[in-house]
Design a protein around this motif. Sequence first.
Motif, PDB file in Angstrom:
ATOM      1  N   ASP A  74       0.878  -1.131   0.170  1.00  0.00           N
ATOM      2  CA  ASP A  74       0.034  -0.039   0.050  1.00  0.00           C
ATOM      3  C   ASP A  74       0.933   1.277  -0.055  1.00  0.00           C
ATOM      4  OD1 ASP A  74      -1.677   1.992   0.238  1.00  0.00           O
ATOM      5  OD2 ASP A  74      -2.265   1.476   2.310  1.00  0.00           O
ATOM      6  N   TYR A  75       0.785   1.906  -1.315  1.00  0.00           N
ATOM      7  CA  TYR A  75       1.756   3.288  -1.251  1.00  0.00           C
ATOM      8  C   TYR A  75       1.045   4.440  -1.108  1.00  0.00           C
ATOM      9  CZ  TYR A  75       5.728   1.258  -3.437  1.00  0.00           C
ATOM     10  OH  TYR A  75       7.058   0.093  -3.731  1.00  0.00           O
ATOM     11  N   ASP A  76       1.693   5.356  -0.135  1.00  0.00           N
ATOM     12  CA  ASP A  76       1.158   6.635   0.044  1.00  0.00           C
ATOM     13  C   ASP A  76       1.132   7.591  -1.140  1.00  0.00           C
ATOM     14  OD1 ASP A  76       0.284   8.741   1.274  1.00  0.00           O
ATOM     15  OD2 ASP A  76       2.000   9.054   2.516  1.00  0.00           O
ATOM     16  N   SER A 133      -8.218  -0.196   5.734  1.00  0.00           N
ATOM     17  CA  SER A 133      -7.218   1.065   5.908  1.00  0.00           C
ATOM     18  C   SER A 133      -7.545   1.725   6.935  1.00  0.00           C
ATOM     19  CB  SER A 133      -7.542   1.817   4.431  1.00  0.00           C
ATOM     20  OG  SER A 133      -6.781   2.932   4.410  1.00  0.00           O
ATOM     21  N   ASN A 163       3.262   2.975   2.617  1.00  0.00           N
ATOM     22  CA  ASN A 163       2.493   2.965   3.737  1.00  0.00           C
ATOM     23  C   ASN A 163       2.724   1.733   4.742  1.00  0.00           C
ATOM     24  OD1 ASN A 163       1.431   5.472   3.967  1.00  0.00           O
ATOM     25  ND2 ASN A 163      -0.330   4.781   2.444  1.00  0.00           N
ATOM     26  N   LYS A 181       6.438   6.482  -1.371  1.00  0.00           N
ATOM     27  CA  LYS A 181       6.931   5.765  -0.111  1.00  0.00           C
ATOM     28  C   LYS A 181       5.645   4.695   0.196  1.00  0.00           C
ATOM     29  CE  LYS A 181       7.677   7.305   4.795  1.00  0.00           C
ATOM     30  NZ  LYS A 181       7.731   8.254   5.712  1.00  0.00           N
TER      31      LYS A 181
END
Length: 207
Positions: free
Chosen positions: A104-106, A156, A178, A176
């Motif tokens: 899970d990417y920010d 989430s 998560n 980045k």
Amino acid sequence: MVTSWLMEFSYAVENWRKEKLQEVKLLARKTEGLTSSNLKEEAGILVRALESDWAVLSENIGLWVPAEVIHQEHDDKPEGEEEPEEALPGRPLPPECHAELHADYDGAAVRWGLTHHKESAADCCQACLDQAKYAKPGEKKCNIWVYCPSETGCYSPDIYQHKNQECWLKYAEKPKLNFKDWYSESYRDSHPNAPLIVPWVSGVVSA
């Protein structure tokens, strides 16, 4: 009628067991390199419970089903053969999508996933590539796609209920993560609703 109901019930429970066993086995493999970890110990206990100790456990928690209606699965896989790679539903993902399972990417939302659903992770990735290609001057270009492949939705830590096939298009100058692979024990302690395994699949592409 009762036997038919018991068979359907046993199949549902067995499917749940298989799904959870797959998740826990993945977690166990990911923790093999750790020298000391409560998470590693928990994963080992769960694997044993869902495999060799399942009959006893299911009876103790009230899920006992008569043996004559339990569906038995025979494992004909040769000893030592590795488990097959986890497959995503839908068409295969092309290499340029750089797909990462359980990631899970920010990033800043270019397209809000709550109202943007796609049939597959490949379609979500393509939507990101298309948005970047046709973005107007001054608009952020998608370079991160995040997709929910789980039929039961994806966890989430926000106020929303994230559904199957949600496709988030994001932008970050320096992408980045998560979360990756699993949620840590300390995180799950402070977020009781978090599962063991990160359910999302993501990718970073060239904008």
